[in-house]
Structures are given as structure tokens and as C-alpha cells.
Motif scaffolding. Structure first.
Motif, short mmCIF file in Angstrom:
data_model
loop_
_atom_site.label_atom_id
_atom_site.label_comp_id
_atom_site.label_asym_id
_atom_site.label_seq_id
_atom_site.Cartn_x
_atom_site.Cartn_y
_atom_site.Cartn_z
N TYR A 48 0.83 -1.21 0.00
CA TYR A 48 0.00 0.00 0.00
C TYR A 48 0.86 1.26 0.00
N TRP B 101 1.84 1.86 -3.48
CA TRP B 101 0.73 2.45 -4.22
C TRP B 101 0.60 3.95 -3.91
N HIS C 156 1.46 8.34 -6.28
CA HIS C 156 0.46 9.39 -6.34
C HIS C 156 0.99 10.68 -5.75
#
Length: 316
Positions: free
Chosen positions: A51, A54, A58
Motif C-alpha cells: 500500500y 501504491w 500518487h
């Protein structure tokens, strides 16, 4: 008199579900026994790691939309001088603290492995610093290395040297922080080395003594080679702890800008830089990229260490 033979009862056929249960018990029970570790690791280890990766892909501010940026955070990170400064400080502190720590730990282990008075008491005593609160240790060492009234400056004043501002320079801050780390972890590593030394067969030392080998020769020819697996383990754990060094440098110079590791970032570590970006600047995507770089750094250094130890072992 004729022999009377009891009738033979045919063996009862095993039910299918019992057979299936027995096969499952033989094949599946080992996996069931080890599954709790992998389940907990997946929840608290693998999932946060994935996570975080991930998030690192961004632009992830505290408020607002999360925009997918791909590898932009990593490209920015590799061009960030503050990141490389933190990496330099982290590796420098690791080397400055680990080398003398291992030398002292080996010396303590060899000493405690001999027949001395109150040996058990000394063995317990060397691990006491490790169970002491790291915050308490850091605050005490901060007072020892204080500029105006610290014990360190009082001692060097005996030799006619000027007082040192231990937090103002790279070399002095590295030395002070490394002494905190060594004070806490030298005894811990010494006990691990001691346990490994006690597993070495005494017949090897007896044969070496008969051949005329001194204690120093026995250490280099028997003890140290037999400690290679233990040295590998302690080195990897030291790498993980050294790269994640946080509390000691954070509390070494407390204040509003403590997370920066000094006015010139002279002792800011990678973990401090991670926290600064994540919880001071609230750039969670960039902080995720820093976290993954820390993970890769630990992995690379550990693999290099494993290869070096295997090559040295193969050469012998």
C-alpha cells in the motif's frame, strides 16, 4: 480333543471421511501450524508495504484529491539533495557506530566466556543498557554532550582543548549519536556472540592448545570462523536498525526543528526525512517513495553482506 478355532472377524473397512481426514492431517497440518505467521505478516507487513508503494505513485496531500503520477516521486527523490544528505548521514552513522560496536562486543563475549568471578552477574549487566528506555538514554547523553556544562567538554578540558559544540558539526554529532547507539547495543550483541561461542566444541580448543596455539591464535583460527553465521545475523539486524535510526538523532538536539537534524541537517537520517515529508509537509506520496528507498537500501546492503560472507567462507 479337537482344536477349537475362533472365527476370524474381517477387518472393519475404514470410512471414506476418516481416510480423507487422515490424509488432510498429514499433508495440511504443517501448513496450518505455520499459517499464523504468514497471515499476520500479510496483514501487518506485506499489505502496508504494497500500500505504501501504491501511495508513492500518487500526489497524495493531506487534503484534496489523490492524483496518479507514476514514478514522478522517485525521479524527484533521486534529484533531491536533502535525500542524499540524509542517506549519507544514515550510512555514516551506521559505519561509525557498528565497527567499534562489533569490536567491543567480541571482546566482551570472549571475556565473559572465560572462568571469571561473578560471571553470571556480568553477563546480566551487559544487557541492562538495552532494556533502558531509548528516550532516557538519549536525554542523558544529550546532557553529557552539552556545550556549556556537558561532561564530555569537561573531560577534554583536562587536556587543554576547547569546548566542542557537539550538535553543530557533522563529525561531532555523528560521534555523539554513535556512542548512544553503541552504549545500548554492544551488550546485546555480546550476549549473542557469547551464546554462539558456547556452542563451539571445546575439543577444538583443546587440540589447538596441544598444538601450541595461543589464545589469540585460537580466536582468529577457531572462534571467528565459527562465528560467521552469527556475524551475518547480527550484521543484517544492525543494518535494519541502523537504516531506521530515528529516536537518538531526533532527541539529540530537541526543539522546533529537531526533525531536520540540526540547522544544516548534519545528522538527519532517512527515517527523520521520511517523517518530515509525511507529517510536517504532509506529502504522503513523496514520503512513501522515501520509505521504499529505505526498504531497497536495506535489501541491497543485506544482499551485499551475504555475498561477501559467502565469498569469504568459500575462499577459506
Amino acid at each position: 480333543m479337537s482344536d477349537i478355532t475362533a472365527p476370524v472377524t474381517p477387518a472393519r473397512a475404514r470410512s471414506p471421511w476418516r481416510s480423507r481426514l487422515s490424509r488432510w492431517d498429514q499433508k495440511g497440518s504443517p501448513y496450518a501450524f505455520v499459517s499464523p505467521f504468514f497471515i499476520l505478516f500479510g496483514i501487518f507487513g506485506a499489505f502496508p508495504l504494497l500500500y505504501t508503494f501504491w501511495v508513492s505513485l500518487h500526489s497524495w496531500p493531506l487534503l484534496g484529491e489523490h492524483t496518479f503520477t507514476g514514478l514522478d516521486n522517485y525521479q524527484k527523490l533521486l534529484q533531491d539533495p536533502q535525500f542524499w544528505n540524509a542517506a549519507k548521514n544514515t550510512l555514516g552513522l551506521f559505519l561509525v557506530s557498528t565497527v567499534p560496536q562489533y569490536v567491543l562486543a567480541l571482546w566482551l563475549a570472549v571475556t565473559l566466556n572465560r572462568k571469571i568471578m561473578a560471571r553470571t552477574l556480568f553477563r546480566v549487566g551487559v544487557v541492562i543498557p538495552n532494556i533502558t528506555s531509548v528516550a532516557a538514554v538519549t536525554l542523558i547523553f544529550s546532557m553529557i554532550f552539552a556545550k556549556g556544562f556537558g561532561l564530555a567538554n569537561w573531560i577534554i578540558g583536562w587536556f587543554g582543548l576547547e569546548a566542542v559544540d557537539w550538535t553543530a558539526h557533522t563529525w561531532s554529532s555523528w560521534l555523539a549519536i554513535s556512542m548512544m547507539v553503541d552504549w545500548r547495543w554492544t551488550g546485546y550483541n555480546a550476549l549473542i556472540f557469547l551464546a554462539a561461542m558456547q556452542a563451539i566444541s571445546s575439543e577444538l580448543y583443546e587440540a589447538a592448545a596441544i598444538d601450541g596455539a595461543t589464545r589469540t591464535r585460537q580466536f582468529w583460527s577457531i572462534t571467528l570462523p565459527m562465528l560467521r553465521p552469527t556475524l551475518l545475523f547480527t550484521t543484517i539486524t544492525s543494518i535494519i536498525g541502523g537504516v531506521q535510526l530515528f529516536t537518538e538523532p531526533l532527541l539529540f538536539a530537541p526543539g522546533a526543528g529537531a526533525i531536520q537534524g540540526g540547522t544544516l541537517r548534519q545528522f538527519q537520517t532517512l527515517t527523520m526525512y521520511l517523517i518530515e515529508n509525511g507529517f510536517t509537509r504532509f506529502e504522503f506520496g513523496y514520503a512513501g517513495a522515501v520509505a521504499w528507498m529505505i526498504f531497497l537500501l536495506v535489501l541491497i546492503i543485506s544482499l551485499i553482506n551475504i555475498l561477501l560472507v559467502r565469498r569469504i567462507s568459500g575462499a577459506d
